[in-house]
Write a protein that holds these residues in place. Structure first.
Motif, PDB file in Angstrom:
ATOM      1  N   GLY A 197       0.792  -1.226   0.000  1.00 52.71           N
ATOM      2  CA  GLY A 197       0.000   0.000   0.000  1.00 52.71           C
ATOM      3  C   GLY A 197       0.819   1.266   0.000  1.00 52.71           C
ATOM      4  O   GLY A 197       0.268   2.367  -0.145  1.00 52.71           O
ATOM      5  N   GLN A 198       2.119   1.152   0.149  1.00 56.75           N
ATOM      6  CA  GLN A 198       2.982   2.337   0.181  1.00 56.75           C
ATOM      7  C   GLN A 198       3.301   2.795  -1.221  1.00 56.75           C
ATOM      8  O   GLN A 198       3.520   1.992  -2.127  1.00 56.75           O
ATOM      9  N   TYR A 199       3.317   4.126  -1.421  1.00 54.94           N
ATOM     10  CA  TYR A 199       3.666   4.690  -2.728  1.00 54.94           C
ATOM     11  C   TYR A 199       5.184   4.850  -2.812  1.00 54.94           C
ATOM     12  O   TYR A 199       5.818   5.371  -1.888  1.00 54.94           O
ATOM     13  N   VAL A 200       5.756   4.390  -3.899  1.00 51.32           N
ATOM     14  CA  VAL A 200       7.211   4.467  -4.076  1.00 51.32           C
ATOM     15  C   VAL A 200       7.515   5.136  -5.409  1.00 51.32           C
ATOM     16  O   VAL A 200       6.768   5.002  -6.380  1.00 51.32           O
ATOM     17  N   GLN A 201       8.586   5.866  -5.435  1.00 47.94           N
ATOM     18  CA  GLN A 201       9.055   6.507  -6.657  1.00 47.94           C
ATOM     19  C   GLN A 201       9.931   5.543  -7.449  1.00 47.94           C
ATOM     20  O   GLN A 201      10.498   4.600  -6.896  1.00 47.94           O
ATOM     21  N   GLU A 202      10.025   5.792  -8.720  1.00 48.55           N
ATOM     22  CA  GLU A 202      10.902   4.990  -9.578  1.00 48.55           C
ATOM     23  C   GLU A 202      12.339   5.056  -9.066  1.00 48.55           C
ATOM     24  O   GLU A 202      12.872   6.138  -8.822  1.00 48.55           O
ATOM     25  N   GLY A 203      12.963   3.909  -8.890  1.00 52.54           N
ATOM     26  CA  GLY A 203      14.349   3.854  -8.429  1.00 52.54           C
ATOM     27  C   GLY A 203      14.512   3.838  -6.919  1.00 52.54           C
ATOM     28  O   GLY A 203      15.641   3.824  -6.424  1.00 52.54           O
ATOM     29  N   THR A 204      13.392   3.832  -6.156  1.00 54.15           N
ATOM     30  CA  THR A 204      13.488   3.774  -4.699  1.00 54.15           C
ATOM     31  C   THR A 204      13.855   2.351  -4.246  1.00 54.15           C
ATOM     32  O   THR A 204      13.184   1.399  -4.639  1.00 54.15           O
TER      33      THR A 204
END
Length: 348
Positions: A235-242
């Protein structure tokens, strides 16, 4: 008093013997330490290293499912996480609708171009027809001029013939203008068709890229090994490359020992060394020097020292030395990346 003095004299040799024995034992150990230091190179600035690969998402979004837990074992290519692809699917549908509309537009553009080609042929025929009319009008005008000079026709008849000639001339000129206009419009319509085709190619490339992004929503293990601590949850939002977590390759380990620069004269590729791991003090391990770094550890620092500026204080530098375990298959289950070790190499 005399008896006490005799007792002390009897005890004095024992104390002397004990002192001598203690000194001999201490001397033996001190001599052993000195001899060991002179014949061996050692360092405790060393640790076990391993291949650690971070797992990174290639698209931004919400974590839908995590299929692993902390410190789980995984295999290369195993599905470890999945991201929510609902937004990407909606974007894909919109792109496909735009592509369908562009295909309809190019059909219309080609139809308009074909109509322009037909009109161009009609204009060409009109030029030929107006040219014939102009020639006839020219012939009639020349004949009537001769007849008028011979007073065979009236001035009104000559004026009518002159009017017919000028009309035919104007129609001829107009037909040429119509042809040139149709020809220039043809170039514009051809460019429109090419633009529409290029637009379709661009939209198709975007669709292919979007489909590729959809495949990125499924995250697979890049290598076999063990998962480290997870940095995200479902459910957590992650950015590309995180970084989501890291995978430690538990099949390959080695030691990086930082020897002082004045210890390198007895170290070379292929030299056998002894390795003591702090976590397993009773485990006897041997290794082989694989390679020596071509630069000191300080040169790899974020801000390497620059001795040309300021006051210079000489500091003994350390050089990283890579050492492979001789019996890695027997001890790899005991090893962990980052464990402290003590390395001993003889001077022979």
């Amino acid at each position: 008093m005399e008896q006490q003095a005799q007792v002390q004299k009897k005890k004095s040799p024992i104390r002397l013997i004990i002192l001598i024995v203690v000194l001999l034992v201490a001397g033996y150990f001190i001599f052993g330490k000195i001899r060991f230091a002179l014949t061996h190179e050692t360092t405790d600035d060393a640790q076990v290293e391993g291949q650690i690969t971070p797992v990174l998402p290639r698209v931004s979004g919400y974590i839908k499912t995590l299929y692993i837990r902390d410190y789980d074992s995984v295999k290369a290519g195993q599905l470890v996480a999945e991201m929510d692809d609902a937004d990407l699917l909606l974007q894909l549908k919109e792109m496909e609708a735009n592509l369908a509309q562009s295909k309809i537009d190019i059909v219309n553009a080609k139809a308009t171009l074909n109509n322009a080609l037909v009109s161009l042929k009609v204009n060409k025929g009109n030029i030929d027809l107006s040219e014939l009319r102009l020639k006839k009008a020219q012939q009639d005008l020349d004949r009537d001029k001769n007849l008028f000079a011979a007073e065979a026709i009236t001035k009104k008849q000559l004026d009518n013939t002159q009017y017919n000639y000028e009309t035919a001339l104007q129609e001829y000129q107009n037909s040429h203008k119509d042809y040139n206009a149709a020809d220039s419009r043809l170039a514009v319509l051809s460019a429109s068709v090419e633009k529409a085709e290029a637009s379709i190619a661009v939209q198709q490339a975007k669709i292919d890229q979007q489909k590729l992004k959809l495949t990125y929503t499924k995250i697979f293990a890049p290598q076999s090994g063990k998962i480290g601590k997870r940095n995200v949850s479902e459910g957590q939002y992650v950015q590309e490359g995180t970084p989501l977590f890291s995978i430690v390759d538990n099949s390959t380990y080695w030691v990086v020992a930082n020897f002082k620069e004045n210890q390198l004269q007895h170290l070379y590729r292929g030299k056998k060394v002894e390795i003591d791991i702090d976590a397993y003090p009773n485990l006897k391990i041997t290794g082989t020097v694989a390679n020596l770094s071509d630069a000191t550890g300080a040169k790899f620092a974020l801000l390497p020292p620059d001795n040309s500026s300021g006051n210079f204080v000489k500091v003994t530098q350390r050089v990283p030395v890579k050492i492979n375990f001789d019996n890695i298959d027997q001890i790899k289950n005991l090893l962990r990346a980052g464990l402290s070790v003590y390395v001993v190499a003889n001077n022979k």
